[in-house]
Each structure stands twice: as structure tokens, then as C-alpha cells.
Write an enzyme that holds these catalytic residues in place. Structure first.
Site, mmCIF file in Angstrom:
data_model
loop_
_atom_site.group_PDB
_atom_site.id
_atom_site.type_symbol
_atom_site.label_atom_id
_atom_site.label_comp_id
_atom_site.label_asym_id
_atom_site.label_seq_id
_atom_site.Cartn_x
_atom_site.Cartn_y
_atom_site.Cartn_z
ATOM 1 N N HIS A 1 0.742 2.570 1.651
ATOM 2 C CA HIS A 1 0.420 3.241 0.380
ATOM 3 C C HIS A 1 0.338 4.751 0.610
ATOM 4 O O HIS A 1 -0.365 5.211 1.508
ATOM 5 C CB HIS A 1 -0.904 2.712 -0.178
ATOM 6 N N GLU B 1 -3.113 6.929 1.045
ATOM 7 C CA GLU B 1 -4.109 6.535 2.053
ATOM 8 C C GLU B 1 -3.849 7.280 3.361
ATOM 9 O O GLU B 1 -3.495 6.694 4.382
ATOM 10 C CB GLU B 1 -4.070 5.011 2.222
ATOM 11 N N ARG C 1 0.510 5.777 -4.960
ATOM 12 C CA ARG C 1 0.347 4.588 -4.103
ATOM 13 C C ARG C 1 1.687 3.932 -3.723
ATOM 14 O O ARG C 1 1.893 3.513 -2.594
ATOM 15 C CB ARG C 1 -0.533 3.585 -4.872
ATOM 16 N N HIS D 1 -4.975 0.385 5.997
ATOM 17 C CA HIS D 1 -5.075 0.914 4.633
ATOM 18 C C HIS D 1 -6.387 1.690 4.529
ATOM 19 O O HIS D 1 -7.184 1.742 5.461
ATOM 20 C CB HIS D 1 -5.091 -0.231 3.612
ATOM 21 N N GLU E 1 -9.243 -1.930 6.076
ATOM 22 C CA GLU E 1 -9.509 -0.896 5.083
ATOM 23 C C GLU E 1 -10.413 0.131 5.760
ATOM 24 O O GLU E 1 -11.595 -0.109 5.970
ATOM 25 C CB GLU E 1 -10.199 -1.487 3.849
HETATM 26 O O1 PAY Z 1 -3.922 -7.707 1.808
HETATM 27 O O2 PAY Z 1 -5.352 -8.116 0.303
HETATM 28 C C1 PAY Z 1 -4.731 -7.323 0.981
HETATM 29 C C2 PAY Z 1 -4.884 -5.846 0.868
HETATM 30 C C3 PAY Z 1 -5.677 -5.362 -0.286
HETATM 31 C C4 PAY Z 1 -5.405 -3.871 -0.551
HETATM 32 C C5 PAY Z 1 -4.351 -3.799 -1.651
HETATM 33 O O3 PAY Z 1 -4.691 -3.830 -2.839
HETATM 34 O O4 PAY Z 1 -3.170 -3.721 -1.307
HETATM 35 C C6 PAY Z 1 -6.666 -3.148 -0.886
HETATM 36 C C7 PAY Z 1 -6.509 -1.751 -1.435
HETATM 37 C C8 PAY Z 1 -5.508 -0.947 -0.632
HETATM 38 O O5 PAY Z 1 -5.773 -0.534 0.508
HETATM 39 O O6 PAY Z 1 -4.419 -0.710 -1.139
HETATM 40 C C9 PAY Z 1 -7.846 -1.059 -1.502
HETATM 41 C C10 PAY Z 1 -7.771 0.301 -2.084
HETATM 42 C C11 PAY Z 1 -9.131 0.973 -2.204
HETATM 43 C C12 PAY Z 1 -7.135 0.265 -3.469
HETATM 44 O O7 PAY Z 1 -6.178 0.983 -3.697
HETATM 45 O O8 PAY Z 1 -7.595 -0.532 -4.311
HETATM 46 ZN ZN ZN Z 2 -3.544 0.348 0.612
#
Ligand code: PAY
Ligand code: ZN
Length: 336
Positions: A70, A73, A125, A223, A298
Site C-alpha cells: 500500500h 504505508e 493506498r 503494512h 501491521e
Molecule cells: O491480510 O487481513 C489482512 C490485512 C489487513 C490490512 C488490509 O486492509 O489490507 C489492514 C490495513 C492495511 O494495512 O492495509 C490496516 C490499515 C490501517 C488500513 O488501511 O486500514
Molecule cells: Zn496496508
């Protein structure tokens, strides 16, 4: 500079500097580091993986680490690079885990999104592919919401057209794709793409990982933010059959991490700690590539700065995360 590369550990660098650092490692330590270009991004940037192998052990297990899936990040690429530095420039200190493991490190999995978050939109993102262009023209000339052959709503009035490029590279993997926690709408940050592996970035990564899947014993994707170690599954509340093993090693890893500066981490699955997701890379690595220890880290922080984490935290985040990674590496070496 006289170091032979432009990288500092006091600010977040552009992709150009990161590539120069990778090339510097490859040319200054050719027996230890090889830089592999596994494909190209939508905007034609090279997708680069550092392969670290000292050749001291025959058929060693391998660990994959990626960061920067992303764009926004930024602490994830810097942490992957910090780990790479420890394994190469600090080889003598970390001999044990370097000699015992073949490492594959991809610091920036989404260079287009990363660059866009530097140049244009700090909170970007997704990737930057132009997948919806044709339909986007229709959308602009249409008086109503645009429907994809009547099947599903694609665009909605009120979406900012600036956001309608790119795919969420953590929703595009070919495992329970788009079942939950992913969007049909190209203008949303969690757009899953038109089909699994529609994106050159996820295709290049998954092809490479699949080619080495017998050797790979751990898949780690970095991430931010939340300070959590997530384990599969994201797409269901059911646990994988070796959930206890993943919890055991995950707990040991975050104990090592927390020991360093006291940074607290939670451990669990995404649906239990955050929200359900599908088509994510960690689920694919376990479910399709059969890599036992598949984790999403994370990184810092818990929201004080969030994605805008200050650069003064690059080194401490790197150090504590490397401690966790070493614990995983030692376990993988000993259980082989
Ligand atoms: O594999 O479940 C997973 C990863 C979850 C992540 C995602 O949504 O892809 C969590 C988020 C991320 O790192 O992109 C958390 C962050 C804070 C967000 O953007 O929500
Ligand atoms: Zn991410």
C-alpha cells in the site's frame, strides 16, 4: 555520496534512491546479494527483489518479506530495507540467520502507489493502473449511476474521479477473491480489481513465490498501522488447522519485538482484530502456495500519527521488527 548509495535512515526515500541502494548492495556484495527484477508495474517501474544467500547451507529454507503493498504505508518499505541492511551490511552480527536461510526481500511491492503518495496524494493506498478508463468515460457522460451490464454498480455519483484509478493490491490475490471486505467499485480504496491477479504487481509476486514455494517456510508482509501481528484467515472466522502453531510462533515473535522498546502488539486474525478481508496476500500464501507461517505485520503506530509516522521512528521500528523476524527465522531453521 561516499557511501556509494543515497539511503539514509533519517527520512523516507523515493523509489529511485531505494533502487540505487538495492543495486549498490548487489554490486558491492555479489556473493551474498542478487537483485532480481521480477516484473514491471503498471507505470513500468521495475519490481525488484533482493535475494540474500550466503551459500553456507545446502538447500536452506527460505523466507519471503514484502513491504509497500500500500502506497501510503511508508514505514513498511523502510522496515524491509532496514532488515535487508542487517542481513547484508551487518552480516557478521547476523551470520546465524543469514547462513541458515535464503531470504527474498521486496521492499516496495507497489512502487507506483508509493511514488504517487509522495508526489500527489499522501494517503494513496492502491496501485495506479488505468483499468476503468473506458467505463470511466461512460460514467462521465451518463446521467445515472453506471451499471456493469446490469450486474453490479460500478461507479457512484459522489465518488471523486481522482480516486478511480488503481487496485487494492491486498484484495487482488486469487484465493476467495472478492468474497468479503473488498469493493467492486474502482473509485474505492479497497477495489479488488476486475478479476483475481488483474494487476502486474500481484501477478509478478505470486508467480515468483509459487516458483519457490517448496523452499518457502514463512511469508511476511509488512503494512501499517495498528501494531498487530495478523494470521490467516482474513476471509473467514474459522481458524486454519495449524492455528496453534501459528499463534505459538507469532507470540514468540512479538515477545522479541516488545522486549526491545516495550511497543505493545496484538495477535490474532484480521476479522477478530480489524475487519474481514479477502483476496489478501497472506491468505493466498497459506491457502494456495502452502506456506505454513504466513503473517501480516501491521507496524507502528496505533493511530497517533498513523500513516504519517515521523521518520525518527524508522530505526526503532526497524530494530524491533527485525527482532521479531529473527525469532521467526530461528524457528524455521530449527524445524527444518
Ligand atoms: O491480510 O487481513 C489482512 C490485512 C489487513 C490490512 C488490509 O486492509 O489490507 C489492514 C490495513 C492495511 O494495512 O492495509 C490496516 C490499515 C490501517 C488500513 O488501511 O486500514
Ligand atoms: Zn496496508
Amino acid at each position: 555520496s561516499d557511501k556509494g548509495h543515497p539511503l539514509t535512515w533519517s527520512r523516507f526515500h523515493r523509489y529511485k534512491d531505494i533502487q540505487e541502494y538495492l543495486d549498490y548492495l548487489g554490486s558491492s556484495m555479489p556473493d551474498l546479494v542478487k537483485i532480481i527484477t521480477i516484473g514491471k508495474s503498471s507505470e513500468n517501474r521495475p519490481l525488484k527483489v533482493a535475494h540474500i544467500s550466503s551459500g553456507k547451507k545446502k538447500d536452506p529454507p527460505a523466507i519471503w518479506i514484502d513491504g509497500g503493498v500500500h502506497g501510503r504505508e511508508w514505514i513498511a518499505p523502510s522496515t524491509a530495507l532496514f532488515i535487508l541492511k542487517q542481513l547484508t551490511e551487518n552480516y557478521n552480527t547476523n551470520k546465524g540467520v543469514v547462513d541458515g536461510i535464503d531470504w527474498y526481500i521486496m521492499p516496495v511491492a507497489n512502487p507506483d502507489g508509493y511514488e504517487y503518495s509522495h508526489s500527489t496524494d499522501r494517503l494513496w493506498r492502491k496501485s495506479r493502473s488505468k483499468n476503468p478508463s473506458k467505463r470511466y468515460d461512460d460514467y462521465r457522460s451518463d446521467d445515472y449511476n453506471y451499471y456493469d451490464e446490469g450486474r453490479q454498480a460500478r461507479f457512484f455519483w459522489g465518488d471523486d474521479p481522482e480516486n478511480c484509478q488503481g487496485v487494492d493490491l491486498n484484495r487482488n490475490w486469487d484465493f476467495h477473491w472478492k468474497e468479503v471486505g473488498a469493493s467492486n467499485n474502482p473509485c474505492k480504496p479497497t477495489f479488488a480489481g476486475d478479476r483475481p491477479f488483474s494487476e502486474p504487481e500481484t501477478r509478478a509476486m505470486s508467480d515468483f513465490i509459487m516458483d519457490h514455494s517448496e523452499q518457502m517456510k514463512a511469508y511476511l508482509t509488512l503494512h501499517s498501522y495498528s501494531q498487530m501481528l495478523l494470521l490467516p484467515w482474513g476471509y473467514t472466522k474459522q481458524n486454519p488447522k495449524d492455528y496453534d502453531d501459528l499463534m505459538y510462533l507469532g507470540r514468540k515473535a512479538i515477545e522479541s519485538l516488545t522486549r526491545m522498546y516495550g511497543t505493545p502488539y496484538k495477535i490474532g486474525t484480521s476479522p477478530s482484530l480489524l475487519y474481514p478481508t479477502s483476496g489478501s496476500s497472506d491468505d493466498w500464501a497459506k491457502g494456495r502456495a502452502g506456506i505454513k507461517y504466513s503473517y501480516t505485520l501491521e507496524l507502528r503506530d496505533k493511530g497517533t500519527f498513523g500513516f504519517l509516522l515521523p521518520a525518527t521512528q524508522i530505526v526503532p521500528t526497524g530494530r524491533e521488527t527485525f527482532a521479531a523476524v529473527k525469532t521467526i527465522a530461528k524457528h524455521v531453521m530449527n524445524s527444518d
